[in-house]
Design an enzyme around this catalytic site. Structure first.
Site, PDB file in Angstrom:
ATOM      1  CG  ASP A 118      -1.951   1.063   1.263  1.00  0.00           C
ATOM      2  OD1 ASP A 118      -2.148   1.708   0.225  1.00  0.00           O
ATOM      3  OD2 ASP A 118      -2.553   1.269   2.329  1.00  0.00           O
TER       4      ASP A 118
HETATM    5  C1  SPV Z   1      -7.288   1.819   3.376  1.00  0.00           C
HETATM    6  O1  SPV Z   1      -8.195   1.003   3.574  1.00  0.00           O
HETATM    7  O2  SPV Z   1      -6.512   1.733   2.430  1.00  0.00           O
HETATM    8  C2  SPV Z   1      -7.131   2.945   4.266  1.00  0.00           C
HETATM    9  C3  SPV Z   1      -7.532   2.805   5.636  1.00  0.00           C
HETATM   10  O3  SPV Z   1      -6.595   3.937   3.846  1.00  0.00           O
HETATM   11  S1  SPV Z   1      -6.137   2.323   6.481  1.00  0.00           S
HETATM   12  O4  SPV Z   1      -5.652   1.098   5.937  1.00  0.00           O
HETATM   13  O5  SPV Z   1      -6.621   2.172   7.847  1.00  0.00           O
HETATM   14  O6  SPV Z   1      -5.165   3.384   6.405  1.00  0.00           O
HETATM   15 MG    MG Z   2      -5.612   3.720   2.165  1.00  0.00          MG
END
Ligand code: SPV
Ligand code: MG
Length: 543
Positions: A55
């Site tokens: 991510d």
């Molecule tokens: C996501 O779901 O990608 C988010 C929320 O941004 S978190 O993972 O809690 O940052």
């Molecule tokens: Mg996110």
């Protein structure tokens, strides 16, 4: 205003606490909608994870966009994209908003960090926040870019994640509000809701507030409701549920090397088809491919060995000899399938077990060695007689005749009860020295008179050269109305001992003899009768 943007506005601005479920591809989006959710969160964490990357903006924003399009197409509820930082500065945000609107996305959330971001739960307090002014320029540019007034831009305040506290969170939220934001997502990595509740209390109702209770999941939902939050996002739960299920299934299969202990616990294949909407396509095929009718059938006569091919047919009949990696039969079946005709019966004779392509019926001609095509056809028709389904066209084809797909289009068009395709290039077969089914017709092929309706007068191998108008390529189409006629006539002819070795031109002549008209459509080439090794070579380049 699109329906989805309006729907999202109602969730965002209504008085009730609403919920979004995470979805990361078309099928998870559909599952979320079917469960009863009124909106979806296309989360950066799960969208990247389904691609197998981190991510951290490792998947490009256009790869995210591609997946969003599948999700939007699969559902009728609004999608809020987790647009990370907006993938750059104000300019990237404007372009993003334009593209999201084009693909039917109702809203985007951008967070006040720098590109490339990383997930808030990984070393959150090391994360650098954007300058407030610069972040506001992203909001303004995004708002100016949207064509649909109802499209929403949610701004995510990461002050708690970065460890900057309530004052900074409020200061930022206020600046984003002034810049035009439609809602604030206040994020926290604590396991209790203290930070987000404190924020909401101070912020009150200046803009709707969204939360992501991943870490403070133990909080009773009524706490969020009473605090007046607008939307709670279950941000990663479908993917997490799927991961556990996939890991269990894969592990069990590795251990047990058998499907028995999992079969009852996993979705049946029919459930995949249902989620994909397979039945809608079947209905559409009936609507858009009506020509051949639902009962259209093919009989492929493939009983003979094809001894002229020598060793090639020692272990299999000619129809299974491969050309370009596929048996002749496979090429023929593909042509019918491409025309929407899937109901196929193959008459086998020589080494029947080797003729084994999937998804078709087989009928045996046990006397293949000393009978001809007419008797093979009789075997197939007898077996069809039992199911009584004469509600579509019947096609009779040879297992060694391959042809271009368009031949099926030209033969499908005439509505006559009996239609054959005749090749005007018949001189070719004289040169090859093979037996050919010559025909004499009511008129020769003429470019000028191409629309003229032409009928068969005679078919046979012995028609003198001067009277030949072409060569029958072996394809016969019989209408639903003609099918009972055909069945009766073939049964009658097959019962005559002299017809034991008869070829199919005997049938054509008998049809004419009984006063039936056999319509002729002309073609010039585009088919191949595979009789010799030379033909096999020619077939390779033909396909
Ligand atoms: C996501 O779901 O990608 C988010 C929320 O941004 S978190 O993972 O809690 O940052
Ligand atoms: Mg996110």
């Amino acid at each position: 205003m699109s329906d989805k943007t309006a729907q999202f506005r109602r969730l965002l601005e209504g008085d009730e606490l609403e919920f979004l479920i995470e979805a990361h591809n078309g099928i998870s989006a559909k599952i979320g909608e079917e469960a009863g959710f009124k909106g979806l969160w296309a989360g950066g964490l799960c969208m990247s994870a389904q691609y197998g990357v981190r991510d951290s903006n490792e998947a490009s924003w256009t790869q995210v966009l591609e997946m969003l399009e599948f999700m939007a197409d699969a559902t009728s509820i609004p999608i809020l994209l987790d647009g990370d930082t907006g993938y750059g500065n104000f300019n990237n945000v404007r372009r993003l908003v334009g593209k999201l609107e084009q693909r039917g996305i109702a809203a985007v959330c951008i967070e006040d960090k720098l590109y490339p971001k990383t997930n808030s739960f990984i070393d959150g307090n090391k994360q650098q926040l954007a300058e407030i002014d610069e972040f506001c320029s992203r909001i303004k540019a995004g708002k100016d870019a949207q064509a649909d007034d109802a499209f929403a831009i949610i701004t995510r305040v990461e002050a708690f994640i970065a460890g900057w506290g309530l004052g900074e969170a409020l200061r930022r939220a206020e600046a984003y509000h002034e810049a035009g934001s439609d809602g604030i997502l206040i994020h926290s990595a604590l396991i209790t809701p203290g930070e987000i509740l404190a924020f909401k209390q101070e912020w009150a109702d200046r803009l709707p507030v969204l939360i992501v209770p991943t870490k403070y999941y133990a909080t009773p939902t009524d706490v969020f409701r009473e605090a007046g939050f607008s939307i709670a996002i279950w941000a990663n739960h479908l993917l997490r549920a799927a991961l556990t299920a996939m890991q269990d299934c894969a592990g069990t299969l590795v251990r047990e090397q058998n499907l028995l202990s999992i079969e009852d616990d996993i979705a049946p294949v029919a459930e995949i088809f249902r989620l994909q909407g397979a039945s809608e396509l079947q209905d559409a095929e009936e609507r858009y491919l009506p020509r051949k009718g639902p009962g259209a059938r093919v009989i492929i006569l493939a009983a003979s060995r094809g001894a002229a091919l020598g060793d090639l047919t020692a272990n299999r009949p000619k129809t299974m000899v491969e050309v370009r990696g596929q048996p002749l039969l496979g090429h023929i079946v593909s042509a019918y399938n491409a025309a929407g005709i899937k109901n196929i019966t193959v008459v086998r004779g020589y080494l029947p077990d080797t003729v084994n392509l999937p998804a078709m019926d087989y009928v045996e001609n046990p006397d293949y060695a000393d009978t001809g095509e007419l008797l093979s056809l009789a075997c197939a028709l007898e077996s069809h007689a039992e199911d009584g389904s004469d509600d579509g066209d019947l096609y009779v084809s040879f297992g060694d005749v391959i042809f271009k797909h368009y031949i099926l289009d030209i033969v499908a068009e005439p509505e006559d009860n009996f239609v054959i395709v005749v090749d005007t290039d018949w001189q070719e077969s004289v040169n090859l020295g093979r037996a050919a089914d010559y025909v004499t017709c009511t008129a020769t092929h003429s470019r000028r008179d191409f629309y003229r309706e032409i009928y068969l007068e005679e078919a046979g191998e012995t028609i003198p050269e001067g009277q030949r108008h072409g060569e029958w390529m072996g394809l016969l189409k019989v209408s639903a109305e003609g099918r009972p006629v055909l069945r009766t006539l073939v049964a009658e002819l097959a019962a005559v001992p002299e017809n034991r070795r008869a070829k199919l031109h005997t049938l054509l002549d008998a049809l004419i003899g009984r006063g039936h008209r056999v319509r002729v459509v002309y073609t010039t080439g585009h088919w191949l009768d595979v009789d010799s090794l030379d033909d096999i070579l020619a077939a390779g380049s033909f396909m």
